[in-house]
Design a protein around this motif. Structure first.
Motif, PDB file in Angstrom:
ATOM      1  N   TYR A   1      37.117   4.635 -44.257  1.00  0.00           N
ATOM      2  CA  TYR A   1      36.411   5.483 -43.288  1.00  0.00           C
ATOM      3  C   TYR A   1      35.078   5.995 -43.828  1.00  0.00           C
ATOM      4  O   TYR A   1      34.214   6.400 -43.058  1.00  0.00           O
ATOM      5  CB  TYR A   1      37.302   6.657 -42.879  1.00  0.00           C
ATOM      6  CG  TYR A   1      36.730   7.464 -41.731  1.00  0.00           C
ATOM      7  CD1 TYR A   1      36.470   6.858 -40.501  1.00  0.00           C
ATOM      8  CD2 TYR A   1      36.452   8.818 -41.874  1.00  0.00           C
ATOM      9  CE1 TYR A   1      35.944   7.592 -39.448  1.00  0.00           C
ATOM     10  CE2 TYR A   1      35.935   9.551 -40.821  1.00  0.00           C
ATOM     11  CZ  TYR A   1      35.682   8.940 -39.612  1.00  0.00           C
ATOM     12  OH  TYR A   1      35.159   9.666 -38.568  1.00  0.00           O
TER      13      TYR A   1
ATOM     14  N   GLN B   1      32.540   5.901 -40.905  1.00  0.00           N
ATOM     15  CA  GLN B   1      31.944   7.132 -40.400  1.00  0.00           C
ATOM     16  C   GLN B   1      30.428   7.005 -40.313  1.00  0.00           C
ATOM     17  O   GLN B   1      29.817   7.367 -39.293  1.00  0.00           O
ATOM     18  CB  GLN B   1      32.323   8.295 -41.313  1.00  0.00           C
ATOM     19  CG  GLN B   1      31.717   9.625 -40.906  1.00  0.00           C
ATOM     20  CD  GLN B   1      31.831  10.656 -42.008  1.00  0.00           C
ATOM     21  OE1 GLN B   1      31.575  10.355 -43.177  1.00  0.00           O
ATOM     22  NE2 GLN B   1      32.223  11.864 -41.659  1.00  0.00           N
TER      23      GLN B   1
ATOM     24  N   TYR C   1      31.575  13.172 -49.609  1.00  0.00           N
ATOM     25  CA  TYR C   1      32.796  12.490 -49.188  1.00  0.00           C
ATOM     26  C   TYR C   1      33.799  12.356 -50.353  1.00  0.00           C
ATOM     27  O   TYR C   1      33.398  11.990 -51.456  1.00  0.00           O
ATOM     28  CB  TYR C   1      32.436  11.103 -48.662  1.00  0.00           C
ATOM     29  CG  TYR C   1      33.514  10.481 -47.829  1.00  0.00           C
ATOM     30  CD1 TYR C   1      33.597  10.740 -46.475  1.00  0.00           C
ATOM     31  CD2 TYR C   1      34.465   9.654 -48.411  1.00  0.00           C
ATOM     32  CE1 TYR C   1      34.606  10.174 -45.707  1.00  0.00           C
ATOM     33  CE2 TYR C   1      35.480   9.095 -47.648  1.00  0.00           C
ATOM     34  CZ  TYR C   1      35.543   9.359 -46.296  1.00  0.00           C
ATOM     35  OH  TYR C   1      36.540   8.812 -45.544  1.00  0.00           O
TER      36      TYR C   1
ATOM     37  N   TYR D   1      39.212  14.889 -45.902  1.00  0.00           N
ATOM     38  CA  TYR D   1      39.941  13.683 -45.509  1.00  0.00           C
ATOM     39  C   TYR D   1      41.053  13.408 -46.515  1.00  0.00           C
ATOM     40  O   TYR D   1      40.852  13.536 -47.718  1.00  0.00           O
ATOM     41  CB  TYR D   1      39.000  12.473 -45.457  1.00  0.00           C
ATOM     42  CG  TYR D   1      37.794  12.661 -44.562  1.00  0.00           C
ATOM     43  CD1 TYR D   1      37.878  12.450 -43.182  1.00  0.00           C
ATOM     44  CD2 TYR D   1      36.556  13.029 -45.101  1.00  0.00           C
ATOM     45  CE1 TYR D   1      36.779  12.609 -42.365  1.00  0.00           C
ATOM     46  CE2 TYR D   1      35.458  13.194 -44.291  1.00  0.00           C
ATOM     47  CZ  TYR D   1      35.562  12.980 -42.926  1.00  0.00           C
ATOM     48  OH  TYR D   1      34.456  13.153 -42.116  1.00  0.00           O
TER      49      TYR D   1
ATOM     50  N   SER E   1      41.559  13.213 -40.623  1.00  0.00           N
ATOM     51  CA  SER E   1      40.366  14.057 -40.753  1.00  0.00           C
ATOM     52  C   SER E   1      40.782  15.480 -40.409  1.00  0.00           C
ATOM     53  O   SER E   1      41.214  15.748 -39.287  1.00  0.00           O
ATOM     54  CB  SER E   1      39.267  13.598 -39.792  1.00  0.00           C
ATOM     55  OG  SER E   1      38.875  12.276 -40.046  1.00  0.00           O
TER      56      SER E   1
ATOM     57  N   HIS F   1      35.986   9.288 -33.294  1.00  0.00           N
ATOM     58  CA  HIS F   1      37.039   8.626 -34.067  1.00  0.00           C
ATOM     59  C   HIS F   1      37.564   7.380 -33.354  1.00  0.00           C
ATOM     60  O   HIS F   1      37.921   6.387 -33.995  1.00  0.00           O
ATOM     61  CB  HIS F   1      38.163   9.616 -34.364  1.00  0.00           C
ATOM     62  CG  HIS F   1      37.821  10.621 -35.416  1.00  0.00           C
ATOM     63  ND1 HIS F   1      36.975  11.681 -35.191  1.00  0.00           N
ATOM     64  CD2 HIS F   1      38.185  10.730 -36.730  1.00  0.00           C
ATOM     65  CE1 HIS F   1      36.846  12.395 -36.298  1.00  0.00           C
ATOM     66  NE2 HIS F   1      37.565  11.844 -37.246  1.00  0.00           N
TER      67      HIS F   1
ATOM     68  N   ALA G   1      34.891   4.750 -34.093  1.00  0.00           N
ATOM     69  CA  ALA G   1      34.925   4.289 -35.483  1.00  0.00           C
ATOM     70  C   ALA G   1      35.993   3.220 -35.668  1.00  0.00           C
ATOM     71  O   ALA G   1      35.783   2.231 -36.384  1.00  0.00           O
ATOM     72  CB  ALA G   1      35.175   5.464 -36.424  1.00  0.00           C
TER      73      ALA G   1
END
Length: 335
Positions: free
Chosen positions: A17, A21, A90, A117, A187, A220, A223
């Motif tokens: 992701y 993202q 991240y 996450y 998330s 989402h 994605a």
């Protein structure tokens, strides 16, 4: 102030992701932007935090007047945008949205989003600092397959119930998919909305949370639905895609800033206006300095304290009532 925690599960890993993202945000912003309406990217560059290490700082202007409900358009100027500043370390990110418009009540509006996450199905109740989240905070699970999405955003090709990835073979999600899906990630988003304006606070804060929920659901879903487009990308490739797409989006929006530079060398902290440590940035409810009137500056008087008019009964008086619809020889006529 209205605080909610959102949990959105996806049939992806946290590492996957990271690419998805970035790809989704760039593509979505480009699709949703048109002249005068959409997302303008002002800054996008590396950023280093003393606590969280290397990350990416972005600043955007989101023009959304036409997307506001009628009651909101009635109280905001025609050209309306909010500024979004985000620090992405991240798998931890922090985003602050705040209005930067010259309007008396807007400095009292702010949105603060803290995101983490994890590779699980949304079972971590202690992922956020207890100072930010208490036991009474509402937890909202968002199901990317079975939660209702506004009709204007719906596309069957982006519906996880009907979409199946050719490259990963994931998709065609059934009821209860979160209990059986592997891999799965979540998330976690802690969202604080503040709008301290009497008479509008509750309505605006509830409306903003509804918008946040819809945006999270759509983002989402997309994605995952676009997974075959980005799953083979490296971080360098998705950053290049991000740069090119953002420049195209800015031109599509009708703004022509200098070319966006996404370099590999972080700029020094003093070169940007962001805080030295983004996660410690407090919610600001005060107007920015450029909106504040200096306390030591004397007020201008718009009229004399005492106004004396001539006596209209006197023949020699110079008093004349102004004519609103005539122009003398010395008065320029409107064109």
């Amino acid at each position: 102030m209205l605080l909610k925690e959102y949990r959105i599960c996806m049939p992806l890993t946290v590492e996957e992701y990271r690419i998805g993202q970035l790809y989704m945000i760039s593509k979505h912003s480009h699709e949703q932007s048109e002249r005068g309406e959409g997302v303008e990217v002002v800054q996008n560059e590396p950023y280093e935090d003393p606590n969280y290490g290397q990350g990416q700082f972005t600043e955007k202007r989101i023009y959304l007047n036409n997307k506001l409900p009628s009651w909101a358009r009635a109280v905001v100027p025609k050209i309306f945008y909010v500024t979004e500043k985000a620090w992405n370390y991240y798998p931890y990110t922090i985003t602050g949205n705040y209005s930067c418009l010259l309007c008396s009540f807007l400095p009292k509006f702010s949105i603060h989003v803290e995101t983490k996450y994890e590779d699980n199905k949304g079972i971590n109740d202690n992922i956020f600092d207890t100072e930010l989240r208490d036991e009474e905070t509402e937890v909202c699970f968002i199901d990317i397959a079975y939660d209702e999405i506004p009709e204007r955003y719906y596309k069957e090709s982006e519906d996880p119930r009907y979409f199946k990835s050719k490259k990963t073979t994931r998709g065609l999600l059934k009821e209860g998919w979160r209990d059986t899906q592997d891999p799965i990630m979540c998330s976690y988003k802690l969202v604080t909305v503040k709008f301290e304006v009497w008479g509008l606070q509750t309505r605006v804060e509830q409306f903003v949370h509804k918008v946040v929920r819809d945006v999270l659901l759509l983002g989402h879903r997309q994605a995952f639905a676009w997974v075959d487009e980005w799953i083979d990308m490296t971080i360098e490739e998705v950053r290049e895609y991000e740069r090119a797409t953002q420049e195209a989006t800015n031109k599509k929006l009708g703004t022509f800033p200098p070319a966006i530079s996404i370099s590999e060398t972080p700029l020094p902290a003093c070169a940007r206006s962001g805080p030295s440590s983004a996660p410690s940035t407090p919610l600001s409810t005060e107007a920015p300095d450029f909106l504040s009137v200096p306390k030591d500056r004397p007020r201008k008087k718009s009229a004399p304290e005492t106004l004396t008019l001539p006596d209209p009964a006197r023949r020699d008086s110079a008093f004349r009532l102004p004519s609103l619809f005539s122009w003398g020889p010395s008065t320029p006529q409107p064109e």
